[in-house]
Design a protein around this motif. Structure first.
Motif, PDB file in Angstrom:
ATOM      1  N   SER A   1       9.864  -0.677 -18.735  1.00 50.28           N
ATOM      2  CA  SER A   1       9.134  -1.699 -17.980  1.00 50.28           C
ATOM      3  C   SER A   1      10.090  -2.679 -17.317  1.00 50.28           C
ATOM      4  CB  SER A   1       8.167  -2.432 -18.904  1.00 50.28           C
ATOM      5  OG  SER A   1       7.471  -3.436 -18.199  1.00 50.28           O
ATOM      6  N   LYS A   2      11.118  -3.118 -18.038  1.00 47.95           N
ATOM      7  CA  LYS A   2      12.068  -4.085 -17.502  1.00 47.95           C
ATOM      8  C   LYS A   2      12.869  -3.486 -16.333  1.00 47.95           C
ATOM      9  CE  LYS A   2      12.854  -6.681 -21.824  1.00 47.95           C
ATOM     10  NZ  LYS A   2      13.858  -7.003 -22.867  1.00 47.95           N
TER      11      LYS A   2
ATOM     12  N   LYS B   1      12.010  -0.916 -14.387  1.00 48.01           N
ATOM     13  CA  LYS B   1      11.117  -0.696 -13.240  1.00 48.01           C
ATOM     14  C   LYS B   1      10.882  -1.985 -12.474  1.00 48.01           C
ATOM     15  CE  LYS B   1       8.381   3.277 -14.726  1.00 48.01           C
ATOM     16  NZ  LYS B   1       6.999   3.740 -15.041  1.00 48.01           N
ATOM     17  N   ASP B   2      10.731  -3.081 -13.193  1.00 44.14           N
ATOM     18  CA  ASP B   2      10.515  -4.380 -12.530  1.00 44.14           C
ATOM     19  C   ASP B   2      11.744  -4.784 -11.722  1.00 44.14           C
ATOM     20  OD1 ASP B   2       7.991  -4.594 -13.584  1.00 44.14           O
ATOM     21  OD2 ASP B   2       8.569  -5.917 -15.239  1.00 44.14           O
TER      22      ASP B   2
END
Length: 332
Positions: A326-327, A329-330
């Motif tokens: 998630s980190k 991708k952000d």
């Protein structure tokens, strides 16, 4: 990924400061910046950027790069000035690799890829022609390195027109010691072995011939942008046999294990990152995809890495936790 070339004077200064401050062993138990090696080729730079992007954004470490020759960066890894080497071409430095592991100076985290190829290649149009470019097959029966003996005039040496020219490896490459003896092994006494001055010179010789639709035969290896962008065919050799290979290199060159190697303190310094690197596994094809993107788009290694992370999300998301995914991708 932040990059900075580590200079010798900086290393000496840090050593002096550490000595003066009365450093203890506890310093090896933590780390804020992870330093990668850069020995001068694009595939290593791309893997540095892929791993660096994940480490910086997913694990909140800073990253750095030390640039130098292969022997220099390997020495830096063994001494702990470098923490991570994303491409250790083991067969090229087998003795040093085995010694460093035996002395517990480095650890093998994973095998990045081991399906790479090297040997003598020709543009595919030499064998098959290229209807779109109006090129007729020049050597339709050319399949093996030994078959070259029938085509010296096709690959004519401009400096010795009575013989053909095989482009070999630049001096200093580990492959150089294998390539010239192959001419004797396959009775190619009607060919000369030519060493280009550099890897760039080797690539240029192929690119120039390819653009002109002319015949060319020479050494190359994968993964590279050359083997990604150009349609070239690896000439066949007998299946690898260790005894025969040691005698005269008269077999195919076996694939090289390309590992992710770390300094021996690293698993304790950054255990979560070490766990990630233990899962790091790509392939010749996956690496070439990034190198082809770099060349075709005139992109930097960092830009190619970000493209790769988006293009091959199914691969790298298996290496890390959902939180890290998630980190990253952000961030990209």
């Amino acid at each position: 990924m932040h990059k900075k070339i580590t200079l010798l004077i900086s290393t000496m200064l840090l050593f002096v400061l550490a000595a003066c401050s009365g450093s203890t062993e506890s310093e090896s138990d933590s780390i804020e910046t992870i330093t990668f090696s850069d020995a001068g080729w694009d595939s290593q730079r791309v893997h540095n950027e892929i791993a660096g992007t994940i480490i910086e954004n997913g694990f909140d470490y800073e990253t750095d790069v030390t640039t130098g020759s292969s022997p220099a960066v390997v020495q830096g890894l063994r001494q702990g000035d470098i923490q991570v080497m994303m491409e250790f071409w083991v067969d090229n430095m087998q003795e040093e690799y085995d010694e460093a592991i035996e002395k517990d100076e480095i650890k093998e985290a994973s095998v990045n890829f081991d399906d790479n190829k090297q040997g003598y290649w020709v543009p595919t149009y030499v064998i098959e022609g290229d209807e779109e470019r109006g090129i007729e097959p020049m050597a339709p029966d050319l399949k093996t390195v030994a078959d070259l003996k029938k085509y010296p005039e096709l690959f004519q040496d401009p400096e010795d027109p009575d013989k053909g020219r095989v482009y070999g490896s630049p001096s200093g490459f580990a492959a150089d010691k294998m390539l010239e003896p192959k001419l004797d092994a396959y009775n190619l006494d009607n060919f000369n072995y030519f060493r280009p001055g550099s890897s760039a010179g080797l690539a240029t010789s192929l690119a120039d011939a390819y653009e002109a639709g002319e015949a060319w035969v020479g050494y190359y290896w994968s993964p590279t942008w050359v083997t990604s962008v150009f349609d070239i065919t690896l000439l066949e050799e007998p299946e690898y046999n260790e005894e025969q290979f040691k005698e005269n290199y008269g077999t195919e060159i076996p694939p090289t294990r390309v590992t992710v190697a770390v300094h021996s303190d690293f698993p304790d310094q950054a255990p979560e990152v070490y766990d990630f690197l233990q899962n790091y596994e790509t392939s010749n094809k996956l690496t070439q995809s990034a190198l082809g993107y770099m060349k075709e788009n005139e992109a930097s290694a960092e830009e190619a890495a970000h493209w790769w992370l988006k293009e091959h999300e199914d691969v790298w998301t298996e290496w890390v936790s959902e939180d890290v995914v998630s980190k990253v991708k952000d961030a990209i």
